[in-house]
Design an enzyme around this catalytic site. Structure first.
Site, PDB file in Angstrom:
ATOM      1  N   HIS A  65       3.654  14.583   5.583  1.00  0.00           N
ATOM      2  CA  HIS A  65       3.652  15.944   5.315  1.00  0.00           C
ATOM      3  C   HIS A  65       2.426  16.672   5.127  1.00  0.00           C
ATOM      4  O   HIS A  65       2.304  17.936   5.077  1.00  0.00           O
ATOM      5  CB  HIS A  65       4.472  16.235   3.959  1.00  0.00           C
ATOM      6  CG  HIS A  65       3.718  15.661   2.689  1.00  0.00           C
ATOM      7  ND1 HIS A  65       3.327  14.381   2.543  1.00  0.00           N
ATOM      8  CD2 HIS A  65       3.246  16.312   1.748  1.00  0.00           C
ATOM      9  CE1 HIS A  65       2.837  14.096   1.491  1.00  0.00           C
ATOM     10  NE2 HIS A  65       2.679  15.481   1.005  1.00  0.00           N
ATOM     11  N   ARG A  66       1.450  15.952   4.998  1.00  0.00           N
ATOM     12  CA  ARG A  66      -0.140  16.340   4.922  1.00  0.00           C
ATOM     13  C   ARG A  66      -0.694  15.561   5.743  1.00  0.00           C
ATOM     14  O   ARG A  66      -0.553  14.214   5.977  1.00  0.00           O
ATOM     15  CB  ARG A  66      -0.652  16.428   3.552  1.00  0.00           C
ATOM     16  CG  ARG A  66       0.072  17.442   2.433  1.00  0.00           C
ATOM     17  CD  ARG A  66      -0.911  18.307   1.937  1.00  0.00           C
ATOM     18  NE  ARG A  66      -0.446  19.191   1.126  1.00  0.00           N
ATOM     19  CZ  ARG A  66      -1.098  20.001   0.260  1.00  0.00           C
ATOM     20  NH1 ARG A  66      -2.216  19.990   0.229  1.00  0.00           N
ATOM     21  NH2 ARG A  66      -0.466  21.179  -0.461  1.00  0.00           N
ATOM     22  N   LYS A  70      -3.560   8.800   4.660  1.00  0.00           N
ATOM     23  CA  LYS A  70      -4.719   8.050   4.189  1.00  0.00           C
ATOM     24  C   LYS A  70      -4.067   6.747   3.498  1.00  0.00           C
ATOM     25  O   LYS A  70      -3.392   6.872   2.886  1.00  0.00           O
ATOM     26  CB  LYS A  70      -5.524   9.133   3.368  1.00  0.00           C
ATOM     27  CG  LYS A  70      -6.841   8.615   2.537  1.00  0.00           C
ATOM     28  CD  LYS A  70      -8.065   9.154   3.336  1.00  0.00           C
ATOM     29  CE  LYS A  70      -9.312   8.225   3.066  1.00  0.00           C
ATOM     30  NZ  LYS A  70      -9.526   7.089   3.430  1.00  0.00           N
ATOM     31  N   ASP A  99      -3.969  15.735  -6.439  1.00  0.00           N
ATOM     32  CA  ASP A  99      -4.055  16.617  -5.680  1.00  0.00           C
ATOM     33  C   ASP A  99      -5.058  16.354  -4.260  1.00  0.00           C
ATOM     34  O   ASP A  99      -6.139  17.345  -4.294  1.00  0.00           O
ATOM     35  CB  ASP A  99      -4.948  18.039  -6.167  1.00  0.00           C
ATOM     36  CG  ASP A  99      -3.294  18.782  -7.283  1.00  0.00           C
ATOM     37  OD1 ASP A  99      -2.430  18.526  -6.735  1.00  0.00           O
ATOM     38  OD2 ASP A  99      -3.700  19.193  -8.274  1.00  0.00           O
ATOM     39  N   LYS A 106      -1.188   2.696   4.859  1.00  0.00           N
ATOM     40  CA  LYS A 106      -1.649   1.835   4.296  1.00  0.00           C
ATOM     41  C   LYS A 106      -1.693   0.583   5.678  1.00  0.00           C
ATOM     42  O   LYS A 106      -1.060   0.821   6.642  1.00  0.00           O
ATOM     43  CB  LYS A 106      -0.903   1.104   3.246  1.00  0.00           C
ATOM     44  CG  LYS A 106      -1.866   0.191   2.299  1.00  0.00           C
ATOM     45  CD  LYS A 106      -2.444   0.984   1.418  1.00  0.00           C
ATOM     46  CE  LYS A 106      -3.550   0.001   0.500  1.00  0.00           C
ATOM     47  NZ  LYS A 106      -3.973   0.469  -0.723  1.00  0.00           N
ATOM     48  N   SER A 363     -12.941   8.952  -1.620  1.00  0.00           N
ATOM     49  CA  SER A 363     -12.670   8.960  -0.136  1.00  0.00           C
ATOM     50  C   SER A 363     -12.482  10.481   0.449  1.00  0.00           C
ATOM     51  O   SER A 363     -12.960  10.502   1.410  1.00  0.00           O
ATOM     52  CB  SER A 363     -11.350   8.104   0.176  1.00  0.00           C
ATOM     53  OG  SER A 363     -11.657   6.949   0.157  1.00  0.00           O
TER      54      SER A 363
HETATM   55  P1  NAD Z   1     -11.118  -7.323  -4.206  1.00  0.00           P
HETATM   56  O1  NAD Z   1     -10.576  -8.257  -2.972  1.00  0.00           O
HETATM   57  O2  NAD Z   1     -12.300  -6.758  -4.120  1.00  0.00           O
HETATM   58  O3  NAD Z   1     -10.804  -8.165  -5.394  1.00  0.00           O
HETATM   59  C1  NAD Z   1      -9.760  -8.809  -5.843  1.00  0.00           C
HETATM   60  C2  NAD Z   1      -9.978 -10.066  -6.682  1.00  0.00           C
HETATM   61  O4  NAD Z   1      -8.933 -10.739  -7.245  1.00  0.00           O
HETATM   62  C3  NAD Z   1     -10.886 -11.238  -6.108  1.00  0.00           C
HETATM   63  O5  NAD Z   1     -11.918 -11.436  -6.782  1.00  0.00           O
HETATM   64  C4  NAD Z   1     -10.046 -12.214  -6.130  1.00  0.00           C
HETATM   65  O6  NAD Z   1     -10.378 -13.646  -6.058  1.00  0.00           O
HETATM   66  C5  NAD Z   1      -9.006 -12.031  -7.177  1.00  0.00           C
HETATM   67  N1  NAD Z   1      -7.569 -12.548  -7.452  1.00  0.00           N
HETATM   68  C6  NAD Z   1      -6.638 -12.834  -6.488  1.00  0.00           C
HETATM   69  N2  NAD Z   1      -5.424 -13.488  -6.755  1.00  0.00           N
HETATM   70  C7  NAD Z   1      -5.868 -13.522  -8.008  1.00  0.00           C
HETATM   71  C8  NAD Z   1      -5.181 -14.250  -9.358  1.00  0.00           C
HETATM   72  N3  NAD Z   1      -3.893 -14.702  -8.866  1.00  0.00           N
HETATM   73  N4  NAD Z   1      -5.453 -14.178 -10.423  1.00  0.00           N
HETATM   74  C9  NAD Z   1      -6.640 -13.439 -10.779  1.00  0.00           C
HETATM   75  N5  NAD Z   1      -7.467 -12.716  -9.721  1.00  0.00           N
HETATM   76  C10 NAD Z   1      -7.035 -12.882  -8.494  1.00  0.00           C
HETATM   77  O7  NAD Z   1      -9.664  -6.258  -4.236  1.00  0.00           O
HETATM   78  P2  NAD Z   1      -9.650  -4.884  -4.832  1.00  0.00           P
HETATM   79  O8  NAD Z   1     -10.344  -3.907  -3.791  1.00  0.00           O
HETATM   80  O9  NAD Z   1     -10.669  -4.970  -6.139  1.00  0.00           O
HETATM   81  O10 NAD Z   1      -8.392  -4.530  -4.931  1.00  0.00           O
HETATM   82  C11 NAD Z   1      -7.448  -5.117  -6.406  1.00  0.00           C
HETATM   83  C12 NAD Z   1      -6.510  -4.303  -6.366  1.00  0.00           C
HETATM   84  O11 NAD Z   1      -6.777  -2.795  -6.515  1.00  0.00           O
HETATM   85  C13 NAD Z   1      -5.422  -4.367  -5.210  1.00  0.00           C
HETATM   86  O12 NAD Z   1      -3.915  -4.159  -5.830  1.00  0.00           O
HETATM   87  C14 NAD Z   1      -5.610  -3.106  -4.543  1.00  0.00           C
HETATM   88  O13 NAD Z   1      -4.453  -2.629  -3.850  1.00  0.00           O
HETATM   89  C15 NAD Z   1      -6.016  -2.137  -5.657  1.00  0.00           C
HETATM   90  N6  NAD Z   1      -6.807  -1.011  -5.285  1.00  0.00           N
HETATM   91  C16 NAD Z   1      -7.964  -1.098  -4.849  1.00  0.00           C
HETATM   92  C17 NAD Z   1      -8.734   0.088  -4.395  1.00  0.00           C
HETATM   93  C18 NAD Z   1     -10.233  -0.038  -3.809  1.00  0.00           C
HETATM   94  O14 NAD Z   1     -10.622   1.193  -3.645  1.00  0.00           O
HETATM   95  N7  NAD Z   1     -10.681  -1.117  -3.489  1.00  0.00           N
HETATM   96  C19 NAD Z   1      -8.123   1.437  -4.748  1.00  0.00           C
HETATM   97  C20 NAD Z   1      -6.942   1.517  -5.316  1.00  0.00           C
HETATM   98  C21 NAD Z   1      -6.113   0.455  -5.489  1.00  0.00           C
END
Ligand code: NAD
Length: 472
Positions: A65-66, A70, A99, A106, A363
């Site tokens: 829709h937009r 991303k 917004d 994904k 981003s």
């Molecule tokens: P990352 O890979 O940098 O870090 C994840 C960490 O979690 C790792 O250090 C890993 O060893 C640890 N881990 C894995 N299984 C585990 C467990 N069972 N118990 C404890 N620790 C465990 O990933 P990230 O980018 O920090 O992403 C983490 C969460 O945040 C995800 O759900 C991701 O979708 C969400 N997220 C990330 C971003 C981003 O900008 N990177 C943005 C929004 C949401």
């Protein structure tokens, strides 16, 4: 399809349905918003050592829709179609809440990055990018990936380089991906953005005395005891910024192989250094390792920040939680069964689609920077500095008093890119929280922030579709 991720997607859809039932939008419109618009499942061969491995990967565009759409790219052995669909759906709602004018998407590659060398990861990433290019699933005006679990700026630089190889003459090509290194057209403040956003969201939630009283806490984030699960990108910055800028006390950090505990507070800067050197937090001398690594859930604390993966708080462990606030830095960390228990206990849950939106917000700033081909602050910094200096000079002349050189430097400082990014992010997180909180307060039937956040998103996406004339 794994049982685990299938329940994540089911949870997202169930939460959507609960919120949708409280709106007046037509059924057809709600059905359009609920479903994923495009799912690209791919298999491609990559030579690893002496053999060829067939790699399974996905890109899902939930809503166009937009545009562009991303969303991050995840590298994990648990990736499957439903997991990516769930994450893409959350992206649509996340963008609407803060917004950011994108649809949700994904990507995911079903690999455990730890099992591959850097060269092999590069090969896989470049081949995945080529697959996206072939099908038109990447481009600055089409679909723009970013980092997620298991990926970071290194992977984004490979994606950019591959995309540019195939897009000679495309002037906005660098906007095809965000989360790039600053030297490769990235933006200052993107790496910390999700964790910083988590901090701003938490600080805002804790600033309402009446809300805090309702859950038995005092106002303010300072002095609050926090446990973080997952010490990667999001967990690290959530912990360090909450400690350094919010004066919170980080009493527990959990990783996949150990849970660290120190009731007096863990020095996060030291822990980051330790992890960098040793490759793990195991053996860190500034805290004790709990006997059972899964006991992070029952540590005595005020705020629990799951920052690892989905489905971590379930009907099996939710009763053990002592925290009063669950701050969902990860996507989908609470299952439906777990949430029912937490809601009964009267906890405050800060929902993922709001709380971790800092990443996509910055981003968006990066993408805007790429399209404008100029660093933020470049045009106005010196002009503002000169204006402030003139004002100070005039005030000094009129009052016949002067301020110190240090004070003058502070007051007359013009904003750099990092200042603008942080203030833009802070404004976004504060305003979005106010909006969600208002919805919850105004409508008696809404008793939790997740439903309020969904309604905030749903109304905005529905209005877009109506404005497009798709649903009169
Ligand atoms: P990352 O890979 O940098 O870090 C994840 C960490 O979690 C790792 O250090 C890993 O060893 C640890 N881990 C894995 N299984 C585990 C467990 N069972 N118990 C404890 N620790 C465990 O990933 P990230 O980018 O920090 O992403 C983490 C969460 O945040 C995800 O759900 C991701 O979708 C969400 N997220 C990330 C971003 C981003 O900008 N990177 C943005 C929004 C949401």
């Amino acid at each position: 399809m794994s049982k685990l991720s299938s329940s994540f997607y089911t949870t997202v859809q169930r939460n959507f349905d609960n919120a949708a039932a409280l709106t007046d939008h037509p059924k057809g419109l709600l059905a359009q918003i609920r479903e994923c618009n495009a799912v690209y499942q791919m298999r491609f061969p990559v030579k690893i050592g002496n053999t060829y491995e067939v790699i399974e990967a996905y890109r899902v565009q939930h809503s166009q829709h937009r545009q562009p759409t991303k969303g991050g790219i995840r590298y994990s052995a648990m990736v499957d179609q439903e997991e990516v669909m769930a994450l893409a759906s959350l992206m649509t709602f996340k963008c609407a809440i803060v917004d950011v004018p994108f649809g949700g998407a994904k990507g995911g590659i079903k690999i455990s990055p730890r099992k591959y060398s850097v060269d092999e990861l590069q090969k896989i990433t470049r081949r995945y990018t080529v697959e996206l290019i072939k099908k038109g699933f990447i481009g600055p005006s089409v679909d723009v990936p970013a980092p997620d679990y298991g990926t970071g700026e290194r992977e984004m630089a490979w994606i950019l380089d591959t995309y540019q190889t195939f897009s000679r003459g495309e002037i906005d090509a660098v906007g095809c991906v965000t989360g790039k290194p600053v030297s490769q057209n990235g933006i200052r403040g993107r790496t910390e953005a999700t964790g910083r956003g988590v901090y701003y969201g938490l600080r805002e939630a804790c600033s309402h005395e009446d809300d805090m009283k309702e859950i038995g806490l005092t106002k303010g984030i300072a002095g609050k005891r926090i446990v973080v699960q997952g010490f990667g990108n999001v967990g690290t910055y959530s912990a360090s910024i909450s400690q350094d800028e919010g004066d919170a006390i980080i009493v527990g950090i959990a990783e996949w192989n150990v849970t660290l505990y120190n009731p007096d507070g863990i020095d996060i800067a030291k822990l980051i250094k330790y992890k960098k050197k040793k490759g793990s937090i195991l053996g860190f001398p500034g805290a004790k390792a709990l006997k059972d690594k899964d006991e992070w859930v029952s540590i005595d604390c005020d705020i629990l920040i799951p920052a690892a993966l989905e489905n971590q708080i379930t009907s099996k462990n939710a009763r053990k939680i002592k925290a009063k606030i669950i701050a969902e830095a990860a996507n989908g960390p609470i299952t439906a069964g777990g949430e029912a228990i937490l809601n009964k206990k009267g906890l405050m849950i800060l929902p993922d689609m709001y709380l971790n939106a800092g990443g996509v917000t910055v981003s968006y700033f990066e993408w805007l920077k790429n399209l404008s081909h100029m660093r933020f602050g470049r045009m106005e910094k010196r002009f503002n500095q000169n204006t402030y200096a003139n004002i100070i000079g005039t005030v000094e002349k009129l009052t016949e008093k002067s301020i110190s050189a240090k004070e003058k430097r502070l007051i007359t400082r013009g904003a750099d890119e990092i200042d603008l990014v942080r203030s833009g992010l802070e404004e976004t997180m504060v305003m979005a929280y106010k909006n969600i909180r208002d919805i919850k307060k105004r409508r008696r039937k809404i008793t939790d922030l997740r439903t309020a956040a969904f309604i905030s998103a749903l109304d905005k996406v529905a209005n877009d579709y109506i404005a497009m004339g798709v649903f009169p």
